[in-house]
Design a protein around this motif. Structure first.
Motif, PDB file in Angstrom:
ATOM      1  N   UNK A 107      40.645  21.676   7.546  1.00 46.08           N
ATOM      2  CA  UNK A 107      41.789  20.791   7.787  1.00 46.08           C
ATOM      3  C   UNK A 107      41.259  19.472   6.957  1.00 46.08           C
ATOM      4  N   UNK A 108      42.020  18.676   6.916  1.00 45.67           N
ATOM      5  CA  UNK A 108      41.893  17.450   6.158  1.00 45.67           C
ATOM      6  C   UNK A 108      40.798  16.523   6.874  1.00 45.67           C
ATOM      7  N   UNK A 109      40.901  16.769   8.233  1.00 45.67           N
ATOM      8  CA  UNK A 109      39.991  16.084   9.074  1.00 45.67           C
ATOM      9  C   UNK A 109      38.545  16.496   8.590  1.00 45.67           C
ATOM     10  N   UNK A 110      38.397  17.854   8.690  1.00 47.21           N
ATOM     11  CA  UNK A 110      37.060  18.411   8.526  1.00 47.21           C
ATOM     12  C   UNK A 110      36.545  18.017   7.310  1.00 47.21           C
ATOM     13  N   UNK A 111      37.425  17.954   6.119  1.00 46.09           N
ATOM     14  CA  UNK A 111      37.062  17.519   4.808  1.00 46.09           C
ATOM     15  C   UNK A 111      36.305  16.301   4.914  1.00 46.09           C
ATOM     16  N   UNK A 112      37.264  15.261   5.569  1.00 46.27           N
ATOM     17  CA  UNK A 112      36.459  13.858   5.720  1.00 46.27           C
ATOM     18  C   UNK A 112      35.445  13.904   6.314  1.00 46.27           C
ATOM     19  N   UNK A 113      35.326  14.829   7.434  1.00 46.42           N
ATOM     20  CA  UNK A 113      34.016  14.569   8.081  1.00 46.42           C
ATOM     21  C   UNK A 113      32.930  15.051   7.227  1.00 46.42           C
ATOM     22  N   UNK A 114      32.981  15.927   6.341  1.00 45.68           N
ATOM     23  CA  UNK A 114      32.010  16.421   5.402  1.00 45.68           C
ATOM     24  C   UNK A 114      31.613  15.335   4.431  1.00 45.68           C
ATOM     25  N   UNK A 115      32.780  14.643   3.761  1.00 39.72           N
ATOM     26  CA  UNK A 115      32.768  14.102   2.656  1.00 39.72           C
ATOM     27  C   UNK A 115      32.949  12.542   2.870  1.00 39.72           C
ATOM     28  N   UNK A 116      33.517  12.164   3.900  1.00 35.30           N
ATOM     29  CA  UNK A 116      33.914  10.673   4.094  1.00 35.30           C
ATOM     30  C   UNK A 116      35.274  10.343   3.896  1.00 35.30           C
ATOM     31  N   UNK A 117      35.570  10.516   2.361  1.00 36.33           N
ATOM     32  CA  UNK A 117      36.905  10.008   2.047  1.00 36.33           C
ATOM     33  C   UNK A 117      37.448  10.870   0.882  1.00 36.33           C
ATOM     34  N   UNK A 118      38.633  10.847   0.410  1.00 36.35           N
ATOM     35  CA  UNK A 118      39.030  11.316  -0.863  1.00 36.35           C
ATOM     36  C   UNK A 118      38.129  10.922  -2.070  1.00 36.35           C
ATOM     37  N   UNK A 119      37.547   9.760  -2.204  1.00 34.99           N
ATOM     38  CA  UNK A 119      36.729   9.113  -3.200  1.00 34.99           C
ATOM     39  C   UNK A 119      35.305   9.865  -2.969  1.00 34.99           C
ATOM     40  N   UNK A 120      35.004   9.952  -1.726  1.00 33.81           N
ATOM     41  CA  UNK A 120      33.711  10.843  -1.312  1.00 33.81           C
ATOM     42  C   UNK A 120      33.603  12.121  -1.824  1.00 33.81           C
ATOM     43  N   UNK A 121      34.744  12.951  -1.809  1.00 31.36           N
ATOM     44  CA  UNK A 121      35.026  14.078  -2.009  1.00 31.36           C
ATOM     45  C   UNK A 121      34.900  14.327  -3.607  1.00 31.36           C
ATOM     46  N   UNK A 122      35.660  13.212  -4.434  1.00 28.75           N
ATOM     47  CA  UNK A 122      35.733  13.287  -5.814  1.00 28.75           C
ATOM     48  C   UNK A 122      34.333  12.985  -6.299  1.00 28.75           C
ATOM     49  N   UNK A 123      33.562  12.128  -5.853  1.00 27.08           N
ATOM     50  CA  UNK A 123      31.955  12.031  -6.178  1.00 27.08           C
ATOM     51  C   UNK A 123      31.292  13.344  -6.082  1.00 27.08           C
ATOM     52  N   UNK A 124      31.529  13.886  -5.082  1.00 26.76           N
ATOM     53  CA  UNK A 124      30.885  14.965  -4.788  1.00 26.76           C
ATOM     54  C   UNK A 124      31.350  16.079  -6.077  1.00 26.76           C
ATOM     55  N   UNK A 125      32.355  16.130  -6.241  1.00 24.24           N
ATOM     56  CA  UNK A 125      32.984  17.018  -7.337  1.00 24.24           C
ATOM     57  C   UNK A 125      32.145  16.752  -8.544  1.00 24.24           C
ATOM     58  N   UNK A 126      32.159  15.566  -8.762  1.00 21.14           N
ATOM     59  CA  UNK A 126      31.567  15.046 -10.222  1.00 21.14           C
ATOM     60  C   UNK A 126      30.139  15.506  -9.972  1.00 21.14           C
ATOM     61  N   UNK A 127      29.382  15.278  -8.889  1.00 23.45           N
ATOM     62  CA  UNK A 127      28.083  15.185  -8.914  1.00 23.45           C
ATOM     63  C   UNK A 127      27.683  16.954  -9.150  1.00 23.45           C
TER      64      UNK A 127
END
Length: 218
Positions: A51-71
């Motif tokens: 779920x979108x909620x679960x993604x935000x739980x793990x990564x905080x936000x869309x930008x947080x997810x994007x930063x994790x992708x770059x890393x």
């Protein structure tokens, strides 16, 4: 009872880690294909059966997810570099191996090049916020510095080209094959990523870099 609780906790932790890895794999493809603005977290959630909620739980936000992708994307190439036992190779062979390994990684991970291109469009505004990427990428230069310094000391390499210059040459060659693949093919009728060309193209970047470092100054 304590052992059972520990086992349950370990199982939960492993499932969470696996879920995060799955999300990142899908997110890499989504951001690479559509850019930061065009990528949809809902699409990533649907493709990972979360779920979108679960993604935000793990990564905080869309930008947080994007930063994790770059890393994650940058960590993969740094892992390849660190896997080369440069201390057991001559400076010339170590330099060749680093160049060839970079070429193989970049041409088999086109999403990495796409992400780099996207960040260049955004003037690296997201990348600069990642202390992890900034810290990890130092190793790309320190490895080359170690090889070049050893080669200079042994009299095998010229001493007027630094590690950053060499890194730039290797990256430019490897990135070009992916970033310019379609336009190059349209103009010259050659697919730079055609399987039958990969061995010769891989050897070519090794030859180029070694020749540069062992050749005379212009």
């Amino acid at each position: 009872m304590t052992d059972r609780i520990d086992d349950v906790h370990a199982g939960t932790t492993e499932r969470a880690s696996r879920t995060q890895r799955d999300i990142l794999e899908v997110a890499i493809a989504e951001f690479a294909a559509n850019g930061y603005a065009g990528a949809r977290v809902d699409e990533i959630a649907a493709r990972t059966r979360t779920t979108k909620r679960m993604i935000y739980y793990y990564f905080g936000s869309k930008e947080g997810l994007y930063l994790a992708v770059l890393e994650r994307a940058y960590a993969q190439i740094r892992l390849v570099e660190r896997g080369i036992r440069i201390d057991s190779l001559s400076p010339t062979e170590a330099l060749r191996r680093l160049a060839e390994a970079t070429y193989v990684h970049h041409t088999t991970h086109p999403e990495f090049i796409q992400l780099v291109s996207i960040e260049n469009i955004h003037r690296a505004e997201h990348l600069r916020r990642s202390e992890t990427v900034m810290r990890e990428n130092v190793t790309a230069i320190t490895l080359l510095e170690e090889v070049i310094d050893r080669g200079v000391e042994e009299g095998a390499f010229r001493d007027d080209v630094d590690a950053l210059d060499v890194h730039m040459v290797i990256s430019a060659y490897a990135c070009f094959h992916v970033a310019n693949r379609h336009t190059f093919q349209a103009i010259f009728d050659r697919d730079m990523l055609a399987p039958e060309l990969q061995d010769s193209h891989r050897r070519l970047i090794g030859d180029m870099v070694v020749a540069t470092m062992t050749g005379s100054r212009g």
